[in-house]
Design an enzyme around this catalytic site. Structure first.
Site, PDB file in Angstrom:
ATOM      1  N   ASP A   1       0.838  -1.199   0.000  1.00 29.78           N
ATOM      2  CA  ASP A   1       0.000   0.000   0.000  1.00 29.78           C
ATOM      3  C   ASP A   1       0.875   1.252   0.000  1.00 29.78           C
ATOM      4  OD1 ASP A   1       0.792  -0.654   2.682  1.00 29.78           O
ATOM      5  OD2 ASP A   1      -0.675   0.783   3.447  1.00 29.78           O
TER       6      ASP A   1
ATOM      7  N   GLU B   1       0.145  -0.940   5.920  1.00 38.83           N
ATOM      8  CA  GLU B   1       1.249  -0.363   6.685  1.00 38.83           C
ATOM      9  C   GLU B   1       1.113   1.146   6.798  1.00 38.83           C
ATOM     10  OE1 GLU B   1       5.182   1.294   7.696  1.00 38.83           O
ATOM     11  OE2 GLU B   1       4.004   1.676   5.881  1.00 38.83           O
TER      12      GLU B   1
END
Length: 463
Positions: free
Chosen positions: A93, A158
């Site tokens: 991400d 994250e």
């Protein structure tokens, strides 16, 4: 002297252009984990990675559900039970990016300029995690086998503090069982100065709200008898530090692990001068606890910072009010042995003790993360140092990171294995900033270093 990794390294060099095109395909997917509008893109990125792993011959490849965005898992266990197993962690991400933020080009259409890839996620963390995928591929396409077993744990949250990763690890301890974890999500100051991060700070992040009257008051009618919440807040914030720039919260330093002479000597290898710090940050003068060097303050000591303040009228023109409330966001970077929840209780108790009776106080915990400290003299760390010397071309320095990657502490404590942070980016790569970029040379050197690291790990005895 020839090595078993030589063929794999040669393969990586020959296929460098193909690797770049595959990385570009990843970078074109706007996998923004914090934006619900991009949830489909986050899943698309996860599916892309899973398909790529399957094509390389990995087994048990799956897009595994969590309460949020999925985790991508895959493994190659062909080295056998007598060889170590490496768990590679990364995240697919990214943080938001838009052309109007100051990007020279579309952040999700990678472009090459002066040997660098410009795109969101190029260095944080798509480029760096892909290094490990390509390193394994290089072995499988040459020798047909890697020297160690490899598992991949690649998450999609994250950048939003990994809220679902710890429960995932707890639920899959057997699946993720390994001898060492390697993470590439850190950086080095220069290409000829690689570093292995062996410590990261933890985090306690709180929000403080001070409330006074039932609504905004006319300062002419009511001022002078009502304690202004903004004033009360800044009076309290002014008591967070002592005159010597140490944190005034009672008990705050109680659990801090003292630095050894060996650790201070290692930190000194990367220390900054006052002039360097001022040049990089633009501050007019240095501040902090004078008992510690600049680098020690930045990485090995806890902090307490005001991240945001709000109250009253901030629009154009005057508006003479006593605001109804005022607020602040505070973050505390923590070091080894400091419990983030204990620090929250200490902060809360201290703020309550100094809050005047003329206002109401609310202290809320927003996020936490544990600090991580991995000894740099363990075999897995020393194997990484040898890998940099052989694969990167320079001996690394072991450093302490000032930031926080909560998963490091979680993996170390839950899986009971050392975590080796082998950063392949540069401090100046602009992660989270407009025009984030990643050097092609560093991408290529990273793949060769990751190839060598697997070989170096294969020489270690299993415990």
């Amino acid at each position: 002297m020839t090595h078993a990794s030589d063929a794999a390294r040669a393969y990586a060099r020959v296929n460098g252009d193909a690797f770049l095109q595959e990385l570009f395909a990843m970078l074109r997917i706007p996998s923004l984990s914090g934006d619900p509008a991009h949830a489909g893109d986050v899943r698309k990125m996860a599916e892309w990675l899973a398909a790529h792993m399957r094509a390389l011959g990995l087994e048990k490849v799956a897009v595994m559900e969590t309460a949020g965005h999925p985790v991508v898992y895959g493994e190659w266990m062909g080295a056998g039970a007598d060889k170590p197993t490496v768990l590679v962690y990364g995240h697919y991400d990214v943080v938001p990016a838009a052309k109007e933020d100051g990007w020279t080009s579309d952040p999700f259409e990678p472009v090459m300029r002066n040997g660098k890839i410009y795109a969101r996620g190029a260095t944080d963390d798509k480029g760096q995690l892909f290094i490990h995928v390509k390193a394994l591929e290089a072995y499988l396409r040459t020798d047909g086998a890697a020297p160690v077993n490899v598992k991949f744990l690649i998450e999609g949250e994250e950048e939003v503090s990994s809220p679902n990763l710890t429960p995932f690890i707890e639920a899959h301890l057997d699946l993720l069982k390994a001898d060492v974890c390697v993470i590439s999500d850190t950086s080095m100051p220069r290409i000829d100065a690689p570093s292995i991060t062996h410590s990261l700070r933890g985090m306690t992040y709180i929000e403080v709200e001070v409330e006074g009257p039932k609504e905004d008051l006319h300062s002419g009618l009511w001022g002078g008898a009502a304690h202004n919440p903004a004033l009360a807040l800044v009076e309290m914030l002014g008591k967070l530090y002592n005159p010597d720039n140490t944190i005034a919260v009672p008990g705050f330093y109680d659990d801090v692990v003292a630095l050894t002479e060996a650790e201070r000597a290692m930190i000194a290898k990367t220390d900054l001068s006052e002039e360097q710090y001022k040049a990089v940050t633009g501050v007019p003068a240095l501040w902090g606890d004078k008992r510690f060097t600049i680098r020690e303050r930045l990485s090995a000591r806890p902090t307490l910072d005001i991240n945001g303040l709000w109250s009253g009228w901030t629009g154009p023109g005057p508006k003479t009010i006593i605001p109804q409330k005022a607020g602040a966001k505070l973050s505390s970077r923590l070091v080894a042995n400091q419990d983030p929840h204990k620090i929250f209780e200490l902060l809360k108790s201290y703020l309550e003790s100094i809050a005047p009776p003329t206002v109401k106080l609310d202290v809320r915990l927003l996020t936490t993360g544990r600090a991580a400290l991995i000894p740099f003299d363990i075999p897995e760390m020393q194997a990484a140092a040898r890998a940099y010397e052989r694969g990167w071309g320079h001996a690394p320095v072991f450093t302490r990171g000032g930031g926080s990657i909560p998963v490091v502490a979680d993996i170390a404590s839950l899986l009971k294995i050392p975590v080796v942070m082998m950063g392949y980016g540069l401090d100046s790569d602009g992660l989270h900033s407009p025009n984030e970029h990643y050097s092609v040379e560093m991408f290529e050197r990273g793949i060769e270093t990751a190839i060598v690291y697997l070989e170096e790990l294969a020489q270690l005895a299993r415990t």
